[in-house]
Design a protein around this motif. Structure first.
Motif, PDB file in Angstrom:
ATOM      1  N   THR A   8       0.807  -1.223   0.000  1.00 38.22           N
ATOM      2  CA  THR A   8       0.000   0.000   0.000  1.00 38.22           C
ATOM      3  C   THR A   8       0.842   1.276   0.000  1.00 38.22           C
ATOM      4  O   THR A   8       0.304   2.353  -0.238  1.00 38.22           O
ATOM      5  CB  THR A   8      -0.936   0.027   1.222  1.00 38.22           C
ATOM      6  N   SER A   9       2.134   1.180   0.260  1.00 39.50           N
ATOM      7  CA  SER A   9       2.978   2.373   0.284  1.00 39.50           C
ATOM      8  C   SER A   9       3.138   2.956  -1.114  1.00 39.50           C
ATOM      9  O   SER A   9       3.588   2.257  -2.035  1.00 39.50           O
ATOM     10  CB  SER A   9       4.357   2.043   0.848  1.00 39.50           C
ATOM     11  N   PRO A  10       2.813   4.231  -1.322  1.00 40.96           N
ATOM     12  CA  PRO A  10       2.985   4.828  -2.650  1.00 40.96           C
ATOM     13  C   PRO A  10       4.457   4.998  -3.015  1.00 40.96           C
ATOM     14  O   PRO A  10       4.812   4.990  -4.195  1.00 40.96           O
ATOM     15  CB  PRO A  10       2.289   6.184  -2.518  1.00 40.96           C
ATOM     16  N   TYR A  11       5.319   5.131  -2.015  1.00 37.08           N
ATOM     17  CA  TYR A  11       6.750   5.265  -2.272  1.00 37.08           C
ATOM     18  C   TYR A  11       7.316   3.926  -2.775  1.00 37.08           C
ATOM     19  O   TYR A  11       8.139   3.899  -3.698  1.00 37.08           O
ATOM     20  CB  TYR A  11       7.488   5.685  -1.002  1.00 37.08           C
ATOM     21  N   VAL A  12       6.859   2.836  -2.168  1.00 33.67           N
ATOM     22  CA  VAL A  12       7.253   1.507  -2.635  1.00 33.67           C
ATOM     23  C   VAL A  12       6.712   1.282  -4.041  1.00 33.67           C
ATOM     24  O   VAL A  12       7.415   0.750  -4.911  1.00 33.67           O
ATOM     25  CB  VAL A  12       6.744   0.418  -1.673  1.00 33.67           C
ATOM     26  N   VAL A  49       9.963   2.209   4.694  1.00 31.27           N
ATOM     27  CA  VAL A  49      10.015   1.554   3.385  1.00 31.27           C
ATOM     28  C   VAL A  49       9.787   2.626   2.313  1.00 31.27           C
ATOM     29  O   VAL A  49       9.148   3.642   2.597  1.00 31.27           O
ATOM     30  CB  VAL A  49       8.953   0.433   3.276  1.00 31.27           C
ATOM     31  N   PRO A  50      10.352   2.394   1.111  1.00 33.38           N
ATOM     32  CA  PRO A  50      11.085   1.218   0.641  1.00 33.38           C
ATOM     33  C   PRO A  50      12.546   1.229   1.083  1.00 33.38           C
ATOM     34  O   PRO A  50      13.112   2.272   1.375  1.00 33.38           O
ATOM     35  CB  PRO A  50      10.981   1.345  -0.882  1.00 33.38           C
ATOM     36  N   CYS A  51      13.110   0.028   1.059  1.00 29.27           N
ATOM     37  CA  CYS A  51      14.529  -0.146   1.328  1.00 29.27           C
ATOM     38  C   CYS A  51      15.037  -1.185   0.339  1.00 29.27           C
ATOM     39  O   CYS A  51      14.494  -2.292   0.275  1.00 29.27           O
ATOM     40  CB  CYS A  51      14.749  -0.596   2.764  1.00 29.27           C
ATOM     41  N   LEU A  52      16.045  -0.833  -0.437  1.00 27.37           N
ATOM     42  CA  LEU A  52      16.574  -1.719  -1.462  1.00 27.37           C
ATOM     43  C   LEU A  52      17.872  -2.334  -0.976  1.00 27.37           C
ATOM     44  O   LEU A  52      18.831  -1.619  -0.646  1.00 27.37           O
ATOM     45  CB  LEU A  52      16.817  -0.947  -2.762  1.00 27.37           C
ATOM     46  N   LEU A  53      17.906  -3.663  -0.927  1.00 26.13           N
ATOM     47  CA  LEU A  53      19.105  -4.394  -0.539  1.00 26.13           C
ATOM     48  C   LEU A  53      19.832  -4.836  -1.789  1.00 26.13           C
ATOM     49  O   LEU A  53      19.274  -5.557  -2.619  1.00 26.13           O
ATOM     50  CB  LEU A  53      18.742  -5.605   0.322  1.00 26.13           C
ATOM     51  N   GLY A 161       1.708   9.417 -10.894  1.00 24.40           N
ATOM     52  CA  GLY A 161       0.779   8.295 -10.926  1.00 24.40           C
ATOM     53  C   GLY A 161       0.696   7.566  -9.599  1.00 24.40           C
ATOM     54  O   GLY A 161      -0.393   7.160  -9.168  1.00 24.40           O
ATOM     55  N   ALA A 162       1.836   7.409  -8.928  1.00 28.04           N
ATOM     56  CA  ALA A 162       1.835   6.759  -7.617  1.00 28.04           C
ATOM     57  C   ALA A 162       1.082   7.599  -6.595  1.00 28.04           C
ATOM     58  O   ALA A 162       0.328   7.069  -5.769  1.00 28.04           O
ATOM     59  CB  ALA A 162       3.268   6.508  -7.159  1.00 28.04           C
ATOM     60  N   ALA A 163       1.272   8.907  -6.659  1.00 29.66           N
ATOM     61  CA  ALA A 163       0.575   9.796  -5.726  1.00 29.66           C
ATOM     62  C   ALA A 163      -0.931   9.763  -5.951  1.00 29.66           C
ATOM     63  O   ALA A 163      -1.715   9.678  -5.000  1.00 29.66           O
ATOM     64  CB  ALA A 163       1.098  11.228  -5.872  1.00 29.66           C
ATOM     65  N   LEU A 164      -1.353   9.822  -7.200  1.00 27.36           N
ATOM     66  CA  LEU A 164      -2.780   9.816  -7.505  1.00 27.36           C
ATOM     67  C   LEU A 164      -3.417   8.485  -7.114  1.00 27.36           C
ATOM     68  O   LEU A 164      -4.545   8.445  -6.599  1.00 27.36           O
ATOM     69  CB  LEU A 164      -2.997  10.097  -8.989  1.00 27.36           C
ATOM     70  N   GLY A 165      -2.699   7.396  -7.344  1.00 27.72           N
ATOM     71  CA  GLY A 165      -3.207   6.092  -6.935  1.00 27.72           C
ATOM     72  C   GLY A 165      -3.370   5.991  -5.431  1.00 27.72           C
ATOM     73  O   GLY A 165      -4.305   5.352  -4.941  1.00 27.72           O
ATOM     74  N   TYR A 166      -2.460   6.624  -4.697  1.00 25.71           N
ATOM     75  CA  TYR A 166      -2.557   6.603  -3.236  1.00 25.71           C
ATOM     76  C   TYR A 166      -3.760   7.406  -2.758  1.00 25.71           C
ATOM     77  O   TYR A 166      -4.426   7.017  -1.792  1.00 25.71           O
ATOM     78  CB  TYR A 166      -1.273   7.157  -2.627  1.00 25.71           C
ATOM     79  N   LEU A 167      -4.055   8.515  -3.435  1.00 27.72           N
ATOM     80  CA  LEU A 167      -5.257   9.276  -3.073  1.00 27.72           C
ATOM     81  C   LEU A 167      -6.513   8.450  -3.323  1.00 27.72           C
ATOM     82  O   LEU A 167      -7.464   8.507  -2.535  1.00 27.72           O
ATOM     83  CB  LEU A 167      -5.311  10.575  -3.879  1.00 27.72           C
ATOM     84  N   ASP A 168      -6.533   7.691  -4.404  1.00 34.26           N
ATOM     85  CA  ASP A 168      -7.678   6.809  -4.656  1.00 34.26           C
ATOM     86  C   ASP A 168      -7.834   5.794  -3.530  1.00 34.26           C
ATOM     87  O   ASP A 168      -8.953   5.465  -3.126  1.00 34.26           O
ATOM     88  CB  ASP A 168      -7.480   6.056  -5.982  1.00 34.26           C
ATOM     89  N   LEU A 169      -6.698   5.314  -3.016  1.00 30.43           N
ATOM     90  CA  LEU A 169      -6.724   4.277  -1.983  1.00 30.43           C
ATOM     91  C   LEU A 169      -7.114   4.833  -0.623  1.00 30.43           C
ATOM     92  O   LEU A 169      -7.971   4.268   0.065  1.00 30.43           O
ATOM     93  CB  LEU A 169      -5.344   3.610  -1.896  1.00 30.43           C
ATOM     94  N   ARG A 170      -6.490   5.931  -0.222  1.00 32.44           N
ATOM     95  CA  ARG A 170      -6.621   6.422   1.144  1.00 32.44           C
ATOM     96  C   ARG A 170      -7.538   7.634   1.301  1.00 32.44           C
ATOM     97  O   ARG A 170      -8.032   7.887   2.396  1.00 32.44           O
ATOM     98  CB  ARG A 170      -5.238   6.798   1.693  1.00 32.44           C
ATOM     99  N   SER A 171      -7.747   8.387   0.226  1.00 34.47           N
ATOM    100  CA  SER A 171      -8.533   9.623   0.349  1.00 34.47           C
ATOM    101  C   SER A 171      -9.586   9.734  -0.750  1.00 34.47           C
ATOM    102  O   SER A 171      -9.651  10.744  -1.453  1.00 34.47           O
ATOM    103  CB  SER A 171      -7.599  10.843   0.311  1.00 34.47           C
ATOM    104  N   PRO A 201      -2.283  -1.237  -5.709  1.00 32.81           N
ATOM    105  CA  PRO A 201      -2.434  -1.682  -4.310  1.00 32.81           C
ATOM    106  C   PRO A 201      -3.776  -2.376  -4.089  1.00 32.81           C
ATOM    107  O   PRO A 201      -4.747  -2.105  -4.802  1.00 32.81           O
ATOM    108  CB  PRO A 201      -2.354  -0.373  -3.518  1.00 32.81           C
ATOM    109  N   PRO A 202      -3.828  -3.265  -3.111  1.00 34.09           N
ATOM    110  CA  PRO A 202      -5.102  -3.920  -2.794  1.00 34.09           C
ATOM    111  C   PRO A 202      -6.093  -2.900  -2.275  1.00 34.09           C
ATOM    112  O   PRO A 202      -5.721  -1.859  -1.727  1.00 34.09           O
ATOM    113  CB  PRO A 202      -4.725  -4.938  -1.723  1.00 34.09           C
TER     114      PRO A 202
END
Length: 204
Positions: A8-12, A49-53, A161-171, A201-202
């Motif tokens: 669900t993280s938009p940054y991830v 998160v995110p964290c890239l190894l 696009g990630a930001a807009l998708g997060y608004l759809d999910l959370r707001s 995201p789910p």
């Protein structure tokens, strides 16, 4: 490479979209940074998160750092221009989109993670105002252009696009699509790309 993150993280999601667009292989390690005993704290002192190894077990964190590194790994579909005015323009879009995500995440946490008696509605309204100001700015800047900075997809579009998708999910109550038609048009186009479809995201 291994990517520690949540669905669900938009940054991830921003990082995962870049990985998909660059056709880079990686393993996704699902983790909840809010849970006791999470994995990310062992690699990122900020516990985010995110964290890239990397293969040598070196860790990169902050989505802006990670995507800049990933863009250097393959010549396929360069997403960030070389140093200069065009690069600054892309990073300005990314900063605005990330700011919207910051405000939306802060408002969500205040509303859903803090006990009701302790919630600060004025503070939530301030975050909402930041979101709307950012959307208005991007909608005007986008205008009738097919993509944020040119006729081709770049990191600016992925971040937006990630930001807009997060608004759809959370707001969803913001109903941003009816107010910002240029962004709605861009989002509709982006959400058909395989990289966006595979990282959607789910439902909340």
């Amino acid at each position: 490479m291994r990517l520690i993150g949540s669905l669900t993280s938009p940054y991830v999601r921003k990082v995962r979209i870049v990985l998909a667009e660059k056709k880079l292989d990686y393993e996704l390690i699902l983790d909840d940074p809010w849970a006791a005993g999470n994995q990310v704290t062992a690699h990122n002192p900020l516990g985010k998160v995110p964290c890239l190894l990397l293969d040598e077990n070196e860790a990169l964190f902050d989505s802006r750092v990670i995507v800049e590194y990933l863009d250097t790994l393959s010549p396929v579909g360069r997403l960030i221009p070389p140093p200069g005015r065009e690069r600054i323009e892309v990073k300005r879009w990314e900063a605005t989109a990330d700011g919207i995500m910051d405000a939306a995440a802060a408002a969500f946490l205040e509303t859903h993670r803090r006990p009701e008696a302790q919630r600060n509605t004025d503070w939530v309204q301030r975050q909402t105002a930041k979101i709307q100001a950012g959307l208005d700015y991007m909608n005007t800047l986008l205008g009738e252009q097919p993509y944020c900075t040119s006729v081709n997809l770049c990191l600016a579009d992925i971040a937006v696009g990630a930001a807009l998708g997060y608004l759809d999910l959370r707001s969803p109550e913001l109903d941003w699509r009816s107010q910002y038609p240029n962004l709605a048009r861009l989002a509709e186009k982006l959400e058909t790309r395989p990289s966006f479809v595979s990282t959607r995201p789910p439902a909340a």
